[in-house]
Design a protein around this motif. Structure first.
Motif, mmCIF file in Angstrom:
data_model
loop_
_atom_site.group_PDB
_atom_site.id
_atom_site.type_symbol
_atom_site.label_atom_id
_atom_site.label_comp_id
_atom_site.label_asym_id
_atom_site.label_seq_id
_atom_site.Cartn_x
_atom_site.Cartn_y
_atom_site.Cartn_z
ATOM 1 N N CYS A 366 0.820 -1.217 0.000
ATOM 2 C CA CYS A 366 0.000 0.000 0.000
ATOM 3 C C CYS A 366 0.856 1.269 0.000
ATOM 4 C CB CYS A 366 -0.971 0.001 1.171
ATOM 5 S SG CYS A 366 -0.207 -0.049 2.797
ATOM 6 N N SER A 367 2.141 1.153 0.299
ATOM 7 C CA SER A 367 3.039 2.297 0.185
ATOM 8 C C SER A 367 3.501 2.426 -1.258
ATOM 9 C CB SER A 367 4.263 2.118 1.096
ATOM 10 O OG SER A 367 5.295 3.009 0.726
ATOM 11 N N GLU A 368 3.218 3.568 -1.881
ATOM 12 C CA GLU A 368 3.635 3.768 -3.267
ATOM 13 C C GLU A 368 5.154 3.748 -3.394
ATOM 14 O OE1 GLU A 368 0.182 6.194 -5.583
ATOM 15 O OE2 GLU A 368 1.638 7.412 -4.482
ATOM 16 N N ALA A 369 5.846 4.289 -2.396
ATOM 17 C CA ALA A 369 7.308 4.306 -2.437
ATOM 18 C C ALA A 369 7.863 2.888 -2.409
ATOM 19 C CB ALA A 369 7.858 5.124 -1.266
ATOM 20 N N VAL A 370 7.306 2.034 -1.557
ATOM 21 C CA VAL A 370 7.760 0.648 -1.463
ATOM 22 C C VAL A 370 7.441 -0.111 -2.751
ATOM 23 C CG1 VAL A 370 7.359 -1.556 -0.304
ATOM 24 C CG2 VAL A 370 7.683 0.517 1.046
ATOM 25 N N ALA A 371 6.238 0.105 -3.299
ATOM 26 C CA ALA A 371 5.855 -0.575 -4.531
ATOM 27 C C ALA A 371 6.829 -0.260 -5.657
ATOM 28 C CB ALA A 371 4.434 -0.178 -4.924
ATOM 29 N N GLU A 372 7.211 1.008 -5.770
ATOM 30 C CA GLU A 372 8.163 1.400 -6.813
ATOM 31 C C GLU A 372 9.526 0.770 -6.570
ATOM 32 O OE1 GLU A 372 8.278 5.625 -7.005
ATOM 33 O OE2 GLU A 372 6.167 5.834 -7.598
ATOM 34 N N GLU A 373 9.925 0.694 -5.293
ATOM 35 C CA GLU A 373 11.271 0.196 -4.981
ATOM 36 C C GLU A 373 11.407 -1.296 -5.236
ATOM 37 O OE1 GLU A 373 14.569 0.604 -1.370
ATOM 38 O OE2 GLU A 373 12.708 1.784 -1.356
ATOM 39 N N ILE A 374 10.333 -2.062 -5.040
ATOM 40 C CA ILE A 374 10.449 -3.514 -5.197
ATOM 41 C C ILE A 374 10.036 -3.994 -6.584
ATOM 42 C CG2 ILE A 374 9.983 -3.813 -2.740
ATOM 43 C CD1 ILE A 374 7.259 -5.068 -3.585
ATOM 44 N N ALA A 375 9.572 -3.085 -7.447
ATOM 45 C CA ALA A 375 9.014 -3.487 -8.739
ATOM 46 C C ALA A 375 9.965 -4.372 -9.531
ATOM 47 C CB ALA A 375 8.631 -2.254 -9.550
ATOM 48 N N ASP A 376 11.234 -4.015 -9.588
ATOM 49 C CA ASP A 376 12.191 -4.771 -10.395
ATOM 50 C C ASP A 376 12.454 -6.166 -9.845
ATOM 51 O OD1 ASP A 376 12.410 -2.669 -12.121
ATOM 52 O OD2 ASP A 376 14.273 -1.888 -11.256
#
Length: 446
Positions: A366-376
């Motif tokens: 639910c954290s947008e920052a975390v979602a972006e960081e783990i995407a790869d």
């Protein structure tokens, strides 16, 4: 797990009765064994030295969750996390039993149809009072937070949405091409499905185009919203009209007769796992899933899967789809280790390493920052489901809220009457009236 359920049945206590006990006087009971959860013993880092955490899911989800918790354990060597899990039904029974006995978990999963029952009885911690510890700065207000009025009782354990998955190889083998899922109508869906069904029949195959569960409340939610109504209104009432409900069940009858859906009894699905699904068995070319299940279905389906939105989003009165959560993380108001639970919940929300370890088994962080960081670090399928959600998040969608008290009774009745409709024992109009009557009674209006 089954022992808990059998004990509940023998004692004559329903889950609602257990809730009433647990949320009333019994919640104040002092549990003799509370010390095993480290009640009040603080570590140097400020967290008590034992945290009791429970969730629902299977062994695979447990393994992934423990991988996340191992990251936390590695940074807090003086903290013990005592865990337990069960499948959804037994989990609900077990949690109700624990609350009734005063054996309150520190941090727990709450289903979206159960959170409000616990919150309304004052047994969950209002997280708004602890935002100095729990950092929600990267969680958009538009996400489905577990709010009841102005209070906050749950953080999404993962974000998802509903969508059709289509085995494009199987569909193509019968000459059917998936329409543009961003603009398709319900008629487009059923035309596509019947094309597959009819081509399969002509070749002597027992394969149908798509399956759509008429017992799944979230599927009904989309349909009702598209009609300009809400299954549950903002003030916690049942808002679907009998006319709209009857149209839902009429669609089921019509499509089973015309080949758009498999006939009643054709899909004898014995379990809820991806491996046990109709699409994995090759009996249908498409079905609805929550987006966080795209990868596991891709592993068991013989052919590539295309993730598609619900039909009718362009042609209807309003949008029906939303970004949702099936479960929340909540903390017991009288839990032995509230401080430790808050620290762990903050880690679950905001730690990229922990979220990379657990993956998206419960949905997108639910954290947008975390979602972006783990995407790869995600698999190709998980990245696809993530992009599906991110695209939806940029659109003007209806608000997703926890189900009101009584929501579980609506789901139970929906499951019961769908079978009656399928086998012709109830007309769509009778089914609609019964569901509406059940909902009004469950919500105190009848």
């Amino acid at each position: 797990m089954e022992l808990d359920r059998r004990h509940t049945a023998r004692s004559g206590l329903s889950r609602r009765t257990l809730l009433n006990l647990g949320m009333g006087g019994a919640a104040a009971l002092t549990l003799a064994g509370c010390d095993r959860f480290g009640g009040g013993s603080a570590s140097a880092g400020g967290a008590a030295d034992s945290i009791n955490m429970i969730w629902w899911g299977d062994a695979a989800r447990s393994e992934q969750t423990e991988a996340m918790l191992d990251v936390y354990r590695g940074r807090h060597s003086d903290v013990t996390i005592v865990t337990d899990y069960a499948d959804s039904g037994p989990y609900q029974d077990r949690m109700a039993t624990r609350f009734a006995a005063g054996d309150i978990p520190d941090i727990m999963n709450q289903r979206r149809d159960g959170l409000r029952e616990y919150a309304d009885r004052g047994t969950l911690l209002n997280l708004n009072d602890h935002l100095d510890v729990l950092d929600l700065s990267d969680v958009p207000d538009t996400y489905p937070l577990g709010r009841v009025g102005d209070d906050l009782y749950g953080i999404p354990a993962g974000l998802n949405a509903v969508g059709f998955i289509i085995n494009t190889d199987l569909a193509g083998s019968y000459g059917a091409e998936v329409p543009d899922h961003l603009t398709w109508s319900w008629d487009d869906l059923w035309d596509f499905s019947r094309e597959i069904t009819e081509a399969a029949r002509s070749g002597g195959d027992e394969v149908y185009g798509v399956d759509l569960s008429f017992t799944t409340i979230q599927n009904l939610v989309v349909w009702v919203r598209q009609a300009g109504e809400d299954v549950y209104t903002e003030d916690g009432l049942f808002g679907a009209s009998e006319e709209t409900l009857a149209a839902w069940f009429e669609m089921s009858v019509e499509q089973r007769e015309s080949g758009g859906l498999p006939p009643a009894g054709f899909l004898d699905v014995t379990g809820s796992s991806a491996a046990e699904s109709a699409i994995a068995a090759g009996r249908v070319a498409g079905q609805v899933i929550p987006t966080n299940n795209l990868e596991v279905h891709g592993e068991v389906v013989d052919g590539p899967l295309q993730l598609c939105r619900f039909p009718g989003e362009v042609q209807s009165v309003r949008r029906g789809m939303s970004i949702d959560t099936a479960m929340y993380w909540s903390i017991g108001a009288e839990a032995p280790n509230v401080e430790g639970a808050l620290d762990l919940l903050n880690f679950i929300v905001n730690d990229a390493e922990g979220n990379a370890a657990v993956g998206v088994t419960r949905g997108l962080p639910c954290s947008e920052a975390v979602a972006e960081e783990i995407a790869d670090s995600l698999s190709e399928a998980d990245q696809e489901s993530m992009q599906y959600l991110m695209d939806l998040s940029e659109e003007d969608l209806p608000e997703s809220r926890p189900d009101p008290a009584g929501g579980s009774a609506v789901q139970d009745m929906l499951t019961e009457i769908d079978e009656e409709v399928q086998f012709g024992r109830l007309t769509p109009q009778e089914a609609a009236a019964r569901l509406r009557e059940t909902a009004d009674s469950a919500m105190g209006l009848a």
